[in-house]
Every structure is written in structure tokens, then in C-alpha cells.
Design a protein around this motif. Structure first.
Motif, short mmCIF file in Angstrom:
data_model
loop_
_atom_site.label_atom_id
_atom_site.label_comp_id
_atom_site.label_asym_id
_atom_site.label_seq_id
_atom_site.Cartn_x
_atom_site.Cartn_y
_atom_site.Cartn_z
N GLY A 11 89.08 3.65 59.37
CA GLY A 11 88.55 4.45 60.45
C GLY A 11 87.24 5.13 60.14
N PHE B 281 98.38 4.29 71.54
CA PHE B 281 97.37 3.37 71.04
C PHE B 281 98.04 2.11 70.51
CE2 PHE B 281 94.00 6.69 69.45
CZ PHE B 281 93.65 6.96 70.77
N GLU C 97 96.38 -0.21 67.87
CA GLU C 97 95.17 -0.32 67.05
C GLU C 97 95.02 -1.75 66.56
OE1 GLU C 97 94.57 2.55 63.97
OE2 GLU C 97 95.88 4.02 64.94
N THR C 98 93.84 -2.29 66.70
CA THR C 98 93.59 -3.65 66.20
C THR C 98 92.41 -3.66 65.24
OG1 THR C 98 92.01 -4.35 67.92
CG2 THR C 98 94.35 -4.54 68.44
N ASP C 99 92.41 -4.66 64.38
CA ASP C 99 91.31 -4.92 63.46
C ASP C 99 90.84 -6.34 63.66
OD1 ASP C 99 91.04 -2.49 61.61
OD2 ASP C 99 93.18 -2.92 61.45
N ALA D 274 86.32 1.87 70.15
CA ALA D 274 86.12 0.99 68.98
C ALA D 274 84.96 1.47 68.12
CB ALA D 274 85.88 -0.44 69.43
N HIS E 9 87.19 -1.95 64.33
CA HIS E 9 88.47 -1.24 64.47
C HIS E 9 88.55 -0.76 65.91
CE1 HIS E 9 92.06 0.59 62.82
NE2 HIS E 9 91.78 1.70 63.50
N TYR F 165 90.91 0.72 69.30
CA TYR F 165 92.08 1.40 69.83
C TYR F 165 92.23 1.00 71.29
CZ TYR F 165 91.16 4.43 65.80
OH TYR F 165 90.90 4.91 64.53
N THR G 280 98.65 -2.52 65.44
CA THR G 280 99.53 -1.46 64.94
C THR G 280 99.73 -0.40 66.03
OG1 THR G 280 98.62 -1.77 62.73
CG2 THR G 280 99.86 0.25 63.11
N ARG H 64 100.59 3.36 67.69
CA ARG H 64 100.48 4.78 67.33
C ARG H 64 100.56 5.63 68.59
NH1 ARG H 64 96.26 8.70 65.47
NH2 ARG H 64 94.60 7.17 65.77
#
Length: 379
Positions: free
Chosen positions: A46, A179, A181-183, A214, A223, A225, A272, A274
Motif C-alpha cells: 500500500g 473492499f 483488494e486486488t493486485d 487504486a 494495488h 480497492y 482479498t 476487507r
């Protein structure tokens, strides 16, 4: 058997580390206890924008400002705001004159960790409980059956603090925002379409009570959201161990969005969940001898004002400087620290709550366009 430490900081996040460093600069030793097994247990990840009025002041107090400038992400203050149709409404370049330079959270944590004497951090110490012993002293118990006693207990242990119950019955509540979250790794080479959409810094796309937030990371990844208003149990209904199924479930909420934006989830290498939680705006407590809180333990809030990490660091620096300014009178130091802590954290928490409503309420895109082009929208 318990080991005694005059000052014990629970949590080696940015706030706890800043407190330990500023105490060290002022010739005061503190022991810091962290549940993670080592500094490399997990990727911190992050990007953070470090603000002139608090985060940067904390780094100056820590004697680390010049070193901080060396890890700033050049170009990271670039910002782009787009609609669900991928039309760009606001685009700002990073001309290096802004007061909120971007830095990788992991790099910042390493800067603080490396500034402390060996042995300051006690790794792998998960707190199971804390209780008062009288006369301002406390005992802290750990999952490995060890314990410590301390004359000053500082809770820097985050949203689900084990120290907070000594001072307050408040617990964080779900804000209504979740959220995914992705990468996207090696973005320029492997995800060139998404890299072009995000640009060089921070990216926002809003509409229909959801959106994408992002950053371009310093390692060349993106990264992202994917954020939306949802029931608290929504994430529980998704199997995030099945990457394809998780993507499908999240993208169902972005069905009418431009394919270039949907790709931020569809092409992701990881995803992921959150939930976003917050303590009540204006959270505070009565002065109790020998214990205080900082950072998320004191005032966890939604991230929609960008203040969480900055406030944690500023809290840590302010607390340490108050202790240095009141040698031999811990209670006077804590009273002075909390007197300033409560109003500033209330103001930031209110700003964060307002930001959440602006970004995920009616006419979110229009309100954010107005915010970035002519100041905050009138209430």
C-alpha cells in the motif's frame, strides 16, 4: 515470572514505531512488543500520502525527515478521477510541489525500524490480556505464556486493541463499506491496459455507491480497492480461495462499468476481502493512570480522508515529546497528550465519515469533481 519495563509499547506499526523512535531521540528507552514473528513476516503493501501538517512533522521529530525524502515515490502525487464510463474528469500531474508525497508503507516502516536500537522490538508477542496492578502499573500477558509489567502501557495495537478495554468499552463498528483488494503485478508488461488507465499515481472512479480506488506501487504493480456499500455479511458469501469465483462475485456489482475498469478486477493476480470499521467519532476516555492509546487503537476511522497513518505517527511523536517534556511526571504528560489528541482525532474522524458519505452517496462523482476543482461541495 514477569519482566519489568518502565515503558511498554504494544504494537510495532507506524504509530508505535514513531513513539519508540522519538522517545529514543530524547534519551528515553521503551520496549515494543509486536505479534508478528519478524519484520518480514508479511508484505506491508500500500501507498501512503504523508501530510505536511502531521505525518511529516512526526518524521521531523524523529530526525528522519531527510531519509524519508529519499524513499518518496516520484510521480506518486499524480491523481486521476474518472466516471464509470472511464471518462476522465480530473487529472493532476505530480509537479513535486504538493504537500502530500507518496511513499510505500513497507519502506516507511523499514525506515522507522532501522532507526531503533537492536532489541527494541520484541517479535512474536501476541497480547492475550492486560490488567491494572495499582499505582499506575500494569501487567500484560502474551500467548506464549510470558508476561511483562510496566509503569506506562501504550496501546498502539490497532483497531482491535487489547489495551483499549482498560480505558474504554468502545469497539469498532462496520461502516457499511467493503473492499475487495486486488493486485496486478508487473503492470506495464503484463497489464498494460490497466496501467494506462491508472496512470502514475492515485486513481479514483466512482458511481452507483461503489467505485475503484487504486495506486501505482513503487514495485511497478497496481494495488486496487474495489469498494462498495454492502451488508456486513456480503464478503462471507464469497469464496476468496477461488480466484475466478471471487472475481465474478465482485464484478456483479460493476456490471455496467467500462471494461477497462472491470479489468482492474477481472485481470487481477490476487483478490482479498476487507471490511471497513471505525470507532465512534469523538471517541475519548477518562484519564486512567499509567495507560494511554495512539493511532487506530485510539481512533480507527475509515480511510476516506487519508489520515490514519499520518495521525498514528503524529500521535506517537506527540506522546513521546510530552513524556520528554514532563520528566518524572508521567500523568502530566499523558494529560497534556490526551488533551490535544481528542479534538484532533475527532476532527479527522468526522472528516473521514464525511468523505465516506461523499464518495458512496448520491451524486458521488459530481461531488468529488467539485471537491477537486473548486473545494468541498456545499452541504
Amino acid at each position: 515470572m514477569s519482566t519489568h519495563h518502565p515503558i511498554a509499547i504494544i504494537g510495532a506499526g507506524l504509530g508505535g514505531l514513531t513513539a519508540a523512535r522519538v522517545l529514543h531521540v530524547n534519551g528515553i528507552q521503551a520496549a515494543t512488543f509486536e505479534l508478528e514473528a519478524s519484520a518480514s513476516t508479511r508484505t506491508q503493501g500500500g501507498m501512503l500520502d504523508i501530510h505536511e501538517e502531521n505525518g511529516q512533522k512526526a518524521l521531523r521529530a524523529a530526525g528522519l525527515y531527510e531519509d524519508f525524502l529519499k524513499i518518496v515515490h516520484e510521480g506518486g502525487q499524480e491523481m486521476r478521477l474518472v466516471g464509470p464510463d472511464a471518462v476522465v474528469h480530473v487529472s493532476e500531474k505530480d509537479d513535486a510541489t504538493g504537500g502530500r508525497p507518496e511513499v510505500d508503507r513497507g519502506d516507511l516502516r523499514d525506515l522507522l525500524l532501522n532507526s531503533l536500537p537492536d532489541g527494541t522490538i520484541h517479535w512474536g508477542r501476541k497480547v492475550t490480556g492486560a490488567h491494572a496492578l495499582g499505582d499506575g502499573r500494569h501487567e500484560v500477558s502474551f500467548a506464549d505464556d510470558s508476561a511483562i509489567t510496566t509503569d506506562l502501557l501504550i496501546g498502539a495495537d490497532g483497531a482491535w486493541s487489547r489495551v483499549r478495554p482498560l480505558l474504554s468499552d468502545a469497539t469498532p463498528a462496520y461502516t457499511g463499506i467493503s473492499f475487495a483488494e486486488t493486485d496486478l503485478y508487473e503492470a506495464d508488461a503484463r497489464h498494460s491496459r490497466s496501467a494506462a488507465v491508472i496512470g502514475g499515481g492515485f486513481f479514483i472512479s466512482l458511481g452507483n455507491r461503489c467505485g475503484f480506488l487504486a495506486h501505482r506501487e513503487t514495485d511497478g504493480s497496481l494495488h486496487v480497492y474495489a469498494a462498495l456499500k454492502a451488508d456486513e455479511g456480503w464478503l462471507d458469501a464469497i469464496d476468496f480461495t477461488d480466484l475466478a469465483a471471487a472475481k465474478t462475485a465482485v464484478l456483479a456489482h460493476f456490471r455496467d462499468w467500462h471494461e477497462d475498469l472491470r479489468a482492474l478486477v477481472a485481470d487481477a493476480d490476487t483478490i482479498t476481502p476487507r471490511r471497513i470499521h471505525a470507532l465512534p467519532v469523538g471517541h475519548r476516555w477518562e484519564r486512567i493512570a499509567g495507560v494511554t492509546l495512539l493511532g487506530d487503537a485510539a481512533h480507527v476511522m475509515s480511510p476516506f480522508a487519508g489520515e490514519g497513518a499520518n495521525l498514528a505517527m503524529f500521535d506517537g511523536a506527540e506522546l513521546a515529546e510530552a513524556l520528554a517534556a514532563h520528566p518524572g511526571d508521567t500523568e502530566a504528560a499523558l494529560a497534556a497528550y490526551e488533551q490535544a489528541l481528542f479534538p484532533r482525532s475527532e476532527a479527522s474522524a468526522a472528516e473521514s465519515a464525511a468523505g465516506l458519505e461523499a464518495m458512496f452517496g448520491d451524486q458521488a462523482l459530481e461531488r468529488m469533481i467539485q471537491f477537486f476543482t473548486s473545494g468541498p461541495a456545499a452541504e
